[in-house]
Write a protein that holds these residues in place. Structure first.
Motif, short mmCIF file in Angstrom:
data_model
loop_
_atom_site.label_atom_id
_atom_site.label_comp_id
_atom_site.label_asym_id
_atom_site.label_seq_id
_atom_site.Cartn_x
_atom_site.Cartn_y
_atom_site.Cartn_z
N GLU A 245 0.84 -1.20 0.00
CA GLU A 245 0.00 0.00 0.00
C GLU A 245 0.87 1.25 0.00
OE1 GLU A 245 -3.43 -0.01 0.08
OE2 GLU A 245 -3.43 -2.20 0.02
N THR A 246 0.50 2.24 -0.81
CA THR A 246 1.19 3.53 -0.78
C THR A 246 0.84 4.21 0.53
OG1 THR A 246 1.00 3.70 -3.18
CG2 THR A 246 1.50 5.71 -1.98
N VAL A 247 1.85 4.75 1.22
CA VAL A 247 1.63 5.37 2.53
C VAL A 247 2.20 6.78 2.56
CG1 VAL A 247 1.61 3.16 3.77
CG2 VAL A 247 3.76 4.39 3.46
N ALA A 248 1.75 7.55 3.55
CA ALA A 248 2.23 8.92 3.74
C ALA A 248 3.59 8.92 4.41
CB ALA A 248 1.24 9.70 4.61
N GLU A 249 4.31 10.01 4.27
CA GLU A 249 5.64 10.16 4.88
C GLU A 249 5.57 10.11 6.41
OE1 GLU A 249 8.86 10.63 3.31
OE2 GLU A 249 7.71 9.80 1.66
N THR A 250 4.41 10.34 6.99
CA THR A 250 4.24 10.32 8.44
C THR A 250 3.94 8.92 8.97
OG1 THR A 250 1.91 10.89 8.16
CG2 THR A 250 3.45 12.71 8.55
N PHE A 251 3.81 7.94 8.10
CA PHE A 251 3.50 6.57 8.49
C PHE A 251 4.62 6.03 9.38
CE2 PHE A 251 3.70 1.98 7.92
CZ PHE A 251 2.39 1.61 8.09
N THR A 252 4.26 5.39 10.51
CA THR A 252 5.24 4.81 11.43
C THR A 252 5.33 3.31 11.18
OG1 THR A 252 4.79 6.51 13.08
CG2 THR A 252 5.86 4.50 13.85
N LEU A 253 6.54 2.84 10.96
CA LEU A 253 6.77 1.43 10.65
C LEU A 253 6.72 0.57 11.90
CD1 LEU A 253 9.70 2.05 8.21
CD2 LEU A 253 7.49 1.08 7.59
N ARG A 254 6.25 -0.67 11.72
CA ARG A 254 6.22 -1.68 12.77
C ARG A 254 7.09 -2.86 12.33
NH1 ARG A 254 0.73 -0.13 12.03
NH2 ARG A 254 0.56 -1.88 10.61
N GLY A 255 7.59 -3.59 13.28
CA GLY A 255 8.41 -4.76 12.97
C GLY A 255 7.65 -5.74 12.10
N GLY A 256 8.36 -6.36 11.17
CA GLY A 256 7.76 -7.36 10.29
C GLY A 256 7.18 -6.79 9.02
N GLU A 257 7.14 -5.47 8.90
CA GLU A 257 6.57 -4.88 7.69
C GLU A 257 7.60 -4.89 6.56
OE1 GLU A 257 3.04 -2.01 8.76
OE2 GLU A 257 4.95 -1.14 9.41
N ARG A 258 7.08 -4.71 5.34
CA ARG A 258 7.92 -4.66 4.15
C ARG A 258 7.74 -3.29 3.51
NH1 ARG A 258 9.37 -9.76 2.36
NH2 ARG A 258 9.68 -8.99 0.25
N ILE A 259 8.86 -2.62 3.23
CA ILE A 259 8.81 -1.32 2.59
C ILE A 259 9.59 -1.39 1.29
CG2 ILE A 259 10.76 -0.47 3.92
CD1 ILE A 259 9.55 2.31 3.73
N GLU A 260 9.01 -0.81 0.26
CA GLU A 260 9.67 -0.75 -1.03
C GLU A 260 9.59 0.67 -1.55
OE1 GLU A 260 9.69 -2.96 -5.36
OE2 GLU A 260 8.15 -3.47 -3.91
N PHE A 261 10.73 1.19 -1.98
CA PHE A 261 10.77 2.48 -2.64
C PHE A 261 10.80 2.21 -4.13
CE2 PHE A 261 12.62 3.33 1.52
CZ PHE A 261 11.92 4.45 1.90
N VAL A 262 9.80 2.70 -4.85
CA VAL A 262 9.71 2.42 -6.28
C VAL A 262 9.70 3.70 -7.10
CG1 VAL A 262 8.49 0.22 -5.99
CG2 VAL A 262 7.19 2.30 -6.14
N ARG A 263 10.34 3.62 -8.25
CA ARG A 263 10.31 4.73 -9.21
C ARG A 263 9.14 4.52 -10.13
NH1 ARG A 263 16.62 4.76 -9.84
NH2 ARG A 263 16.17 2.63 -10.32
N LEU A 264 8.48 5.60 -10.49
CA LEU A 264 7.38 5.49 -11.42
C LEU A 264 7.90 5.14 -12.81
CD1 LEU A 264 5.35 8.62 -10.28
CD2 LEU A 264 4.97 6.23 -9.67
N ALA A 265 7.09 4.46 -13.59
CA ALA A 265 7.48 4.06 -14.93
C ALA A 265 7.90 5.28 -15.74
CB ALA A 265 6.31 3.36 -15.63
#
Length: 82
Positions: free
Chosen positions: A58-78
């Motif tokens: 899911e796309t999230v806001a910059e204020t989103f707080t991460l929790r253990g076990g989550e997966r984060i991906e930084f992607v470039r737009l096509a």
């Protein structure tokens, strides 16, 4: 402050799986906001500031707080180079 890129062979409860391009790693990022993570990894991973952050699919806001076990991906737009 501990280097966010310190090698961690066994993920812990506070570990977050990070993907950006060819980089894939578990890092101790639980409790940090997406903005903090982007800022701390921008240099070491050369993260494009225009990249979109996706947490658990899911796309999230910059204020989103991460929790253990989550997966984060930084992607470039096509169509973006870099």
């Amino acid at each position: 402050m501990q280097n966010p890129l310190d090698f961690n062979p066994a993920p812990s409860a506070g570990s977050v799986f990070v993907t950006y391009g060819v980089y894939q790693m578990h890092l101790e990022l639980a409790g940090k906001t997406l903005s903090e993570v982007r800022q701390s990894l921008a240099g070491p991973l050369n993260i494009d500031p225009r990249s979109v952050a996706v947490v658990n699919g899911e796309t999230v806001a910059e204020t989103f707080t991460l929790r253990g076990g989550e997966r984060i991906e930084f992607v470039r737009l096509a169509g973006q180079k870099g």
